[in-house]
Write an enzyme that holds these catalytic residues in place. Structure first.
Site, PDB file in Angstrom:
ATOM      1  N   ASP A 147      60.387  39.130  48.000  1.00  0.00           N
ATOM      2  CA  ASP A 147      61.185  39.354  49.204  1.00  0.00           C
ATOM      3  C   ASP A 147      62.581  39.792  48.790  1.00  0.00           C
ATOM      4  O   ASP A 147      63.085  39.400  47.734  1.00  0.00           O
ATOM      5  CB  ASP A 147      61.283  38.078  50.045  1.00  0.00           C
ATOM      6  CG  ASP A 147      59.943  37.673  50.640  1.00  0.00           C
ATOM      7  OD1 ASP A 147      59.171  38.567  51.011  1.00  0.00           O
ATOM      8  OD2 ASP A 147      59.676  36.464  50.721  1.00  0.00           O
ATOM      9  N   ASP A 181      56.498  42.555  55.434  1.00  0.00           N
ATOM     10  CA  ASP A 181      56.762  41.637  56.544  1.00  0.00           C
ATOM     11  C   ASP A 181      57.271  42.386  57.763  1.00  0.00           C
ATOM     12  O   ASP A 181      56.890  42.090  58.901  1.00  0.00           O
ATOM     13  CB  ASP A 181      57.803  40.589  56.132  1.00  0.00           C
ATOM     14  CG  ASP A 181      57.325  39.694  55.009  1.00  0.00           C
ATOM     15  OD1 ASP A 181      56.107  39.466  54.901  1.00  0.00           O
ATOM     16  OD2 ASP A 181      58.174  39.233  54.228  1.00  0.00           O
TER      17      ASP A 181
END
Length: 209
Positions: A147, A181
């Site tokens: 991430d 995401d």
């Protein structure tokens, strides 16, 4: 070329393009930034490298291998469902949003399946690097998701009179996420806004079954 076949090829190209973007960003971050390193782009946008060992927000409700296996099954089911929707002549926006969600799910699944086998472990002291296949930091299906996008749009402090959290710092929006995401989130929200008819029909079919 039949219209169905043409639509299927367009979906494949769309998903592969999104996957390529997702993986390029992740690999660049993983091999050029130390773990927890942050690059300021603006006051409200940072590239902050973290790794997610579980579900959203780092939750680990189920074992990592089981979570990866569930993701794999879900992706396969979604591929089948998209193929069926194409054959049935579903609306383009519906198929496109399903494909957007599929691309996001596959992007994170690739991290889980292979990153642990092809990369050395990340550290705050050094950047990760590729290794011989199978000699990385984790076995098959147990890699960590990369991430990097952090948008602290509002950074302030709760007023002293605020219950429980009075005087403590407050950040909106605090989650760190990746391109995959974002694909999933945009796909789901857009479905709720523009594909309510298809969602209702899907719900009724499930109830009938």
């Amino acid at each position: 070329m039949k219209r169905t076949t043409k639509r299927a090829w367009v979906v494949c190209i769309f998903v592969i393009t999104l996957l390529a973007i997702d993986q390029c960003v992740k690999i660049w971050v993983k091999t050029n930034m130390c773990l927890h390193e942050s690059i300021r782009v603006t006051d409200w946008f940072y590239i902050s490298f973290i790794e997610n060992n579980g579900m959203a927000y780092g939750m680990t409700i189920i074992p990592k291998f089981a979570l990866s296996a569930f993701r794999l099954v879900a992706c396969c089911a979604l591929v089948y469902f998209i193929g069926r929707q194409i054959r049935e002549g579903a609306r383009t926006i519906w198929v496109a949003l399903l494909s957007l969600i599929l691309a996001g799910a596959l992007g994170n699944l690739i991290d889980c399946m292979f990153y642990g086998m092809i990369f050395a472990g990340s550290s705050p002291l050094y950047t990760s690097f590729p290794v011989d296949f199978g000699t990385g930091y984790a076995p098959f299906m147990q890699g960590k998701v990369v991430d990097m996008f952090y948008f602290p749009l509002i950074v302030t402090t709760y007023p002293d009179w605020f219950p429980v959290w009075g005087g403590q710092p407050f950040i909106f929006f605090s989650p760190v996420f990746n391109f995959a995401d974002a694909c999933i989130s945009v796909g789901v929200v857009a479905m709720l806004l523009f594909c309510r008819k298809e969602l209702i029909m899907f719900s009724r079919k499930n109830e009938a079954n």
